[in-house]
Design a protein around this motif. Structure first.
Motif, short mmCIF file in Angstrom:
data_model
loop_
_atom_site.label_atom_id
_atom_site.label_comp_id
_atom_site.label_asym_id
_atom_site.label_seq_id
_atom_site.Cartn_x
_atom_site.Cartn_y
_atom_site.Cartn_z
N LEU A 28 -30.70 24.66 -5.90
CA LEU A 28 -30.98 25.99 -5.67
C LEU A 28 -32.16 26.38 -4.83
O LEU A 28 -32.40 27.38 -3.69
CB LEU A 28 -31.09 26.81 -6.81
CG LEU A 28 -31.14 28.49 -6.80
CD1 LEU A 28 -30.27 28.97 -6.06
CD2 LEU A 28 -31.40 28.86 -8.32
N GLY A 29 -33.31 25.52 -5.26
CA GLY A 29 -34.64 25.75 -4.46
C GLY A 29 -34.31 25.03 -2.88
O GLY A 29 -34.72 25.80 -1.94
N ALA A 30 -33.61 24.04 -2.85
CA ALA A 30 -33.34 23.53 -1.62
C ALA A 30 -32.63 24.59 -0.49
O ALA A 30 -32.93 24.80 0.58
CB ALA A 30 -32.62 22.19 -1.58
N SER A 31 -31.67 25.31 -1.18
CA SER A 31 -30.85 26.40 -0.60
C SER A 31 -31.59 27.55 -0.18
O SER A 31 -31.56 28.06 0.83
CB SER A 31 -29.63 26.87 -1.23
OG SER A 31 -29.96 27.55 -2.42
N LEU A 32 -32.67 27.92 -0.91
CA LEU A 32 -33.66 29.05 -0.72
C LEU A 32 -34.44 28.78 0.45
O LEU A 32 -34.32 29.71 1.41
CB LEU A 32 -34.48 29.23 -1.91
CG LEU A 32 -34.20 30.09 -2.95
CD1 LEU A 32 -35.26 29.92 -3.85
CD2 LEU A 32 -33.69 31.56 -2.63
N ALA A 95 -44.26 31.03 -5.16
CA ALA A 95 -44.91 31.21 -4.00
C ALA A 95 -43.84 31.65 -2.96
O ALA A 95 -43.96 32.90 -2.13
CB ALA A 95 -45.72 30.13 -2.99
N PHE A 96 -42.68 31.27 -3.10
CA PHE A 96 -41.67 31.71 -2.17
C PHE A 96 -41.18 33.04 -2.55
O PHE A 96 -40.78 33.76 -1.92
CB PHE A 96 -40.51 30.57 -2.18
CG PHE A 96 -39.34 30.86 -1.19
CD1 PHE A 96 -39.53 30.34 0.08
CD2 PHE A 96 -38.26 31.72 -1.52
CE1 PHE A 96 -38.41 30.58 0.87
CE2 PHE A 96 -37.14 32.09 -0.61
CZ PHE A 96 -37.47 31.32 0.86
N GLY A 97 -41.00 33.33 -3.82
CA GLY A 97 -40.79 34.46 -4.30
C GLY A 97 -41.99 35.64 -3.94
O GLY A 97 -41.35 36.71 -3.31
N VAL A 98 -43.02 35.11 -4.01
CA VAL A 98 -44.01 36.08 -3.92
C VAL A 98 -44.07 36.63 -2.14
O VAL A 98 -44.13 37.65 -1.63
CB VAL A 98 -45.28 35.51 -4.16
CG1 VAL A 98 -46.56 36.49 -3.66
CG2 VAL A 98 -45.30 35.56 -5.71
N THR A 99 -43.76 35.50 -1.54
CA THR A 99 -44.11 35.77 0.07
C THR A 99 -42.64 36.36 0.55
O THR A 99 -42.75 37.10 1.63
CB THR A 99 -44.04 34.23 0.83
OG1 THR A 99 -43.13 33.42 0.39
CG2 THR A 99 -45.56 33.74 0.56
N SER A 100 -41.50 36.32 0.10
CA SER A 100 -40.32 37.09 0.27
C SER A 100 -40.51 38.20 0.12
O SER A 100 -40.11 39.24 0.87
CB SER A 100 -38.92 36.33 -0.68
OG SER A 100 -38.76 34.91 -0.28
N LEU A 183 -35.93 40.55 0.40
CA LEU A 183 -36.10 41.15 -0.79
C LEU A 183 -34.92 40.28 -1.93
O LEU A 183 -35.49 39.96 -3.09
CB LEU A 183 -35.98 42.42 -1.13
CG LEU A 183 -36.99 43.41 -0.22
CD1 LEU A 183 -36.61 44.92 -0.55
CD2 LEU A 183 -38.43 42.99 -1.06
N VAL A 184 -33.86 40.01 -1.38
CA VAL A 184 -32.82 39.49 -2.32
C VAL A 184 -33.39 38.02 -2.84
O VAL A 184 -32.96 37.48 -3.70
CB VAL A 184 -31.40 39.22 -1.26
CG1 VAL A 184 -31.58 37.95 -0.41
CG2 VAL A 184 -30.44 38.75 -2.44
N ASN A 185 -34.33 37.42 -2.28
CA ASN A 185 -35.05 36.13 -2.67
C ASN A 185 -35.89 36.07 -3.95
O ASN A 185 -35.93 35.19 -4.52
CB ASN A 185 -35.93 35.50 -1.46
CG ASN A 185 -35.21 35.08 -0.18
OD1 ASN A 185 -33.96 34.79 -0.19
ND2 ASN A 185 -35.85 35.22 0.70
N VAL A 186 -36.06 37.27 -4.18
CA VAL A 186 -37.27 37.69 -5.30
C VAL A 186 -36.63 37.26 -6.56
O VAL A 186 -37.02 36.50 -7.18
CB VAL A 186 -37.85 39.08 -5.22
CG1 VAL A 186 -38.66 39.05 -6.50
CG2 VAL A 186 -38.57 39.15 -3.79
N PRO A 187 -35.31 37.78 -7.01
CA PRO A 187 -34.63 37.51 -8.34
C PRO A 187 -34.25 36.15 -8.32
O PRO A 187 -34.15 35.45 -9.37
CB PRO A 187 -33.56 38.40 -8.31
CG PRO A 187 -33.29 39.13 -6.91
CD PRO A 187 -34.85 38.96 -6.28
N VAL A 188 -33.79 35.68 -7.06
CA VAL A 188 -33.12 34.28 -7.12
C VAL A 188 -34.36 33.35 -7.28
O VAL A 188 -34.17 32.32 -8.09
CB VAL A 188 -32.52 33.95 -5.90
CG1 VAL A 188 -31.93 32.55 -5.85
CG2 VAL A 188 -31.48 34.94 -5.63
N ALA A 189 -35.49 33.46 -6.60
CA ALA A 189 -36.62 32.38 -7.05
C ALA A 189 -37.03 32.58 -8.36
O ALA A 189 -37.27 31.56 -9.17
CB ALA A 189 -37.65 32.76 -6.16
N GLY A 190 -36.92 33.92 -9.11
CA GLY A 190 -37.20 34.05 -10.52
C GLY A 190 -36.20 33.33 -11.39
O GLY A 190 -36.77 32.63 -12.33
#
Length: 472
Positions: A28-32, A95-100, A183-190
């Motif tokens: 999942l991390g790699a896919s993000l 960090a990916f969630g925050v920067t997204s 913005l869709v990345n934020v819940p996925v990163a969480g």
């Protein structure tokens, strides 16, 4: 692999077994990180309109991410070796969630470029830990399956990014338009962060390596000096700064090599041990990535623009068009272990030729001015078959050449080649396409861009014939 005694890394602690949930979380991390390189392609018209972005700025929105990603990947692998891959993976996901979120809320074009560069840095923390953990926690057939899954996810995520981006832009949820693609990345990163805390095993070098500040700075400077002018030079009219940076790039590369060689001979901890690159198996495996990733990113960038600006597709229709390629790519990636057992590295040769056939069919379809997603399906199906094998087999060949003790440096190097080539694809093939559009039209310019990719794939087929037939 022949290594000098001073270059031998310390043995790694035996990590906990990688569970199914842990593998899913890593993938999942790699896919993000892969999705976010491509999700922006179908959002570019909306960004151009809403933020009044110039063509040069739009290229930086795409390539700025990949440049930062490529520059910092090896450092990310080193940090994982030293402080623990699990810890760096979790920090990278956060960090990916925050920067997204920052990208989704960007008030202007250059704010968005800055957010994309920060996103690339976050991905550089996260991705090397995925490959390093897979390398350190799996063996034999389990590793082959895990790497095949990683290759499948990395390739398919790019296609998913364009489909998802098109769907989100078209849906215009709450009036967010293109912003929803970030913005869709934020819940996925969480979700990935919560799962990672529970399921991702830790692994690291037994004796933490010393930092290599000078090597890190020179490596970042050399890559930036190469990639930045290739991305921005044409649209800016090749100003003096771009020419000077291109001249400086090989000089900085030689300085980096000299510093790393001196550190290795002195028994230090170079960021990228020269002995790793001197190994013929490592060099051969990395060269394979050039036509694979340059062609992939250039194709996705040019195809998204051609569909929307030349053929009149909306963002959603443009995203849905690439679904056939994603489907066959997924199937082909999962078949790689079986193909390797039967044909070894010659599977790469066959995949490149199938990919070429798909590009030829696709070029004929574009020249016939086809409309709607369906006419593109035959060519894209063939492209997906070839591409799925190429991506998964590249990772397997590259990682098999690296010993477990160098999982961090090897995975960082492998991923750096990938990201640098993705940036080069947009900077070279994408720039060629944009330069030809005013004179030839988008359809003919796209066919020329496909011709460049065909030439690269023919070279890939020839290179693969020189590989040893067997692969671990």
């Amino acid at each position: 692999m022949t290594l000098t005694p001073s270059s031998l890394a310390a043995p790694t602690r035996s990590p906990s077994p990688l569970t199914a949930l842990g593998l899913l979380t890593l993938l999942l991390g790699a896919s993000l990180s892969s999705i976010d390189f491509f999700i922006v392609n179908v959002a570019l018209p909306g960004i151009e309109r809403d933020l009044h972005a110039s063509p040069a700025t739009l290229e930086m929105v795409v390539a700025g991410y990949a440049v930062a990603y490529a520059v910092l990947l090896v450092l990310g692998g080193r940090l994982g070796d030293t402080y623990g891959r699990r810890k760096l993976f979790l920090w990278g996901v956060a960090a990916f969630g925050v920067t997204s979120l920052a990208c989704g809320l960007a008030p202007g074009a250059w704010w968005l470029v800055g957010g994309r560069v920060a996103q690339g840095a976050a991905s550089a923390l996260m991705l090397p830990q995925v490959l390093g953990t897979l390398h350190a926690t799996t063996r034999g057939e389990r590793r082959a399956r895990a790497v095949a899954l990683y290759g499948a996810v990395s390739g398919i995520a790019g296609l998913v990014g364009q489909v998802l981006g098109g769907a989100l832009v078209a849906a215009d949820l709450g009036g967010t338009g293109w912003r929803a693609a970030f913005l869709v990345n934020v819940p996925v990163a969480g979700a990935a962060l919560l799962a990672g805390v529970r399921a991702v095993p830790d692994s690291r070098a037994e004796r933490p390596a010393r930092s290599d500040a000078l090597g890190t700075v020179l490596f970042a400077a050399a890559l930036t000096a190469l990639l930045l002018p290739l991305t921005e030079g044409r649209t800016a009219g090749w100003p003096l700064w771009s020419v000077l940076l291109l001249i400086a790039a090989p000089l900085l590369g030689r300085a980096f090599g000299a510093v790393e060689g001196r550190a290795e001979r002195a028994g230090g901890s170079p960021l990228l041990p020269p002995s790793l690159l001197r190994d013929p198996a490592v060099r051969r495996s990395l060269v394979l990535g050039l036509p694979v990733f340059v062609g992939f990113s250039g194709f996705m960038f040019c195809f998204a623009i051609t569909l929307q600006q030349a053929l009149g597709h909306g963002a959603l229709e443009a995203g849905l068009t690439v679904i056939p390629m994603g489907l066959t790519q997924a199937v082909a990636s999962m078949l790689v272990p079986r193909l390797v057992r039967r044909w070894g590295t010659r599977a790469m040769t066959g995949a490149a030729l199938v990919h070429v056939a798909g590009l030829v069919v696709l070029a004929l379809t574009v020249l016939r001015s086809a409309s709607g997603p369906l006419p593109f399906a035959p060519g894209l199906l063939l492209c997906g078959l070839g591409q799925g094998v190429e991506l998964a087999l590249y990772y397997r060949i590259a990682l098999s050449a690296v010993p477990a003790a160098r999982a961090g440096a090897g995975s960082g190097l492998t991923a750096t080649v990938q990201q640098a080539c993705l940036a080069l694809g947009v900077a070279t093939v994408g720039s060629l396409f944009l330069a030809l559009v005013p004179e030839m039209g988008a359809r003919e310019a796209f066919v020329c861009a496909l011709g460049v990719q065909v030439a690269g794939l023919v070279g890939l087929a020839g290179l693969s014939l020189r590989l040893p037939r067997g692969v671990r």
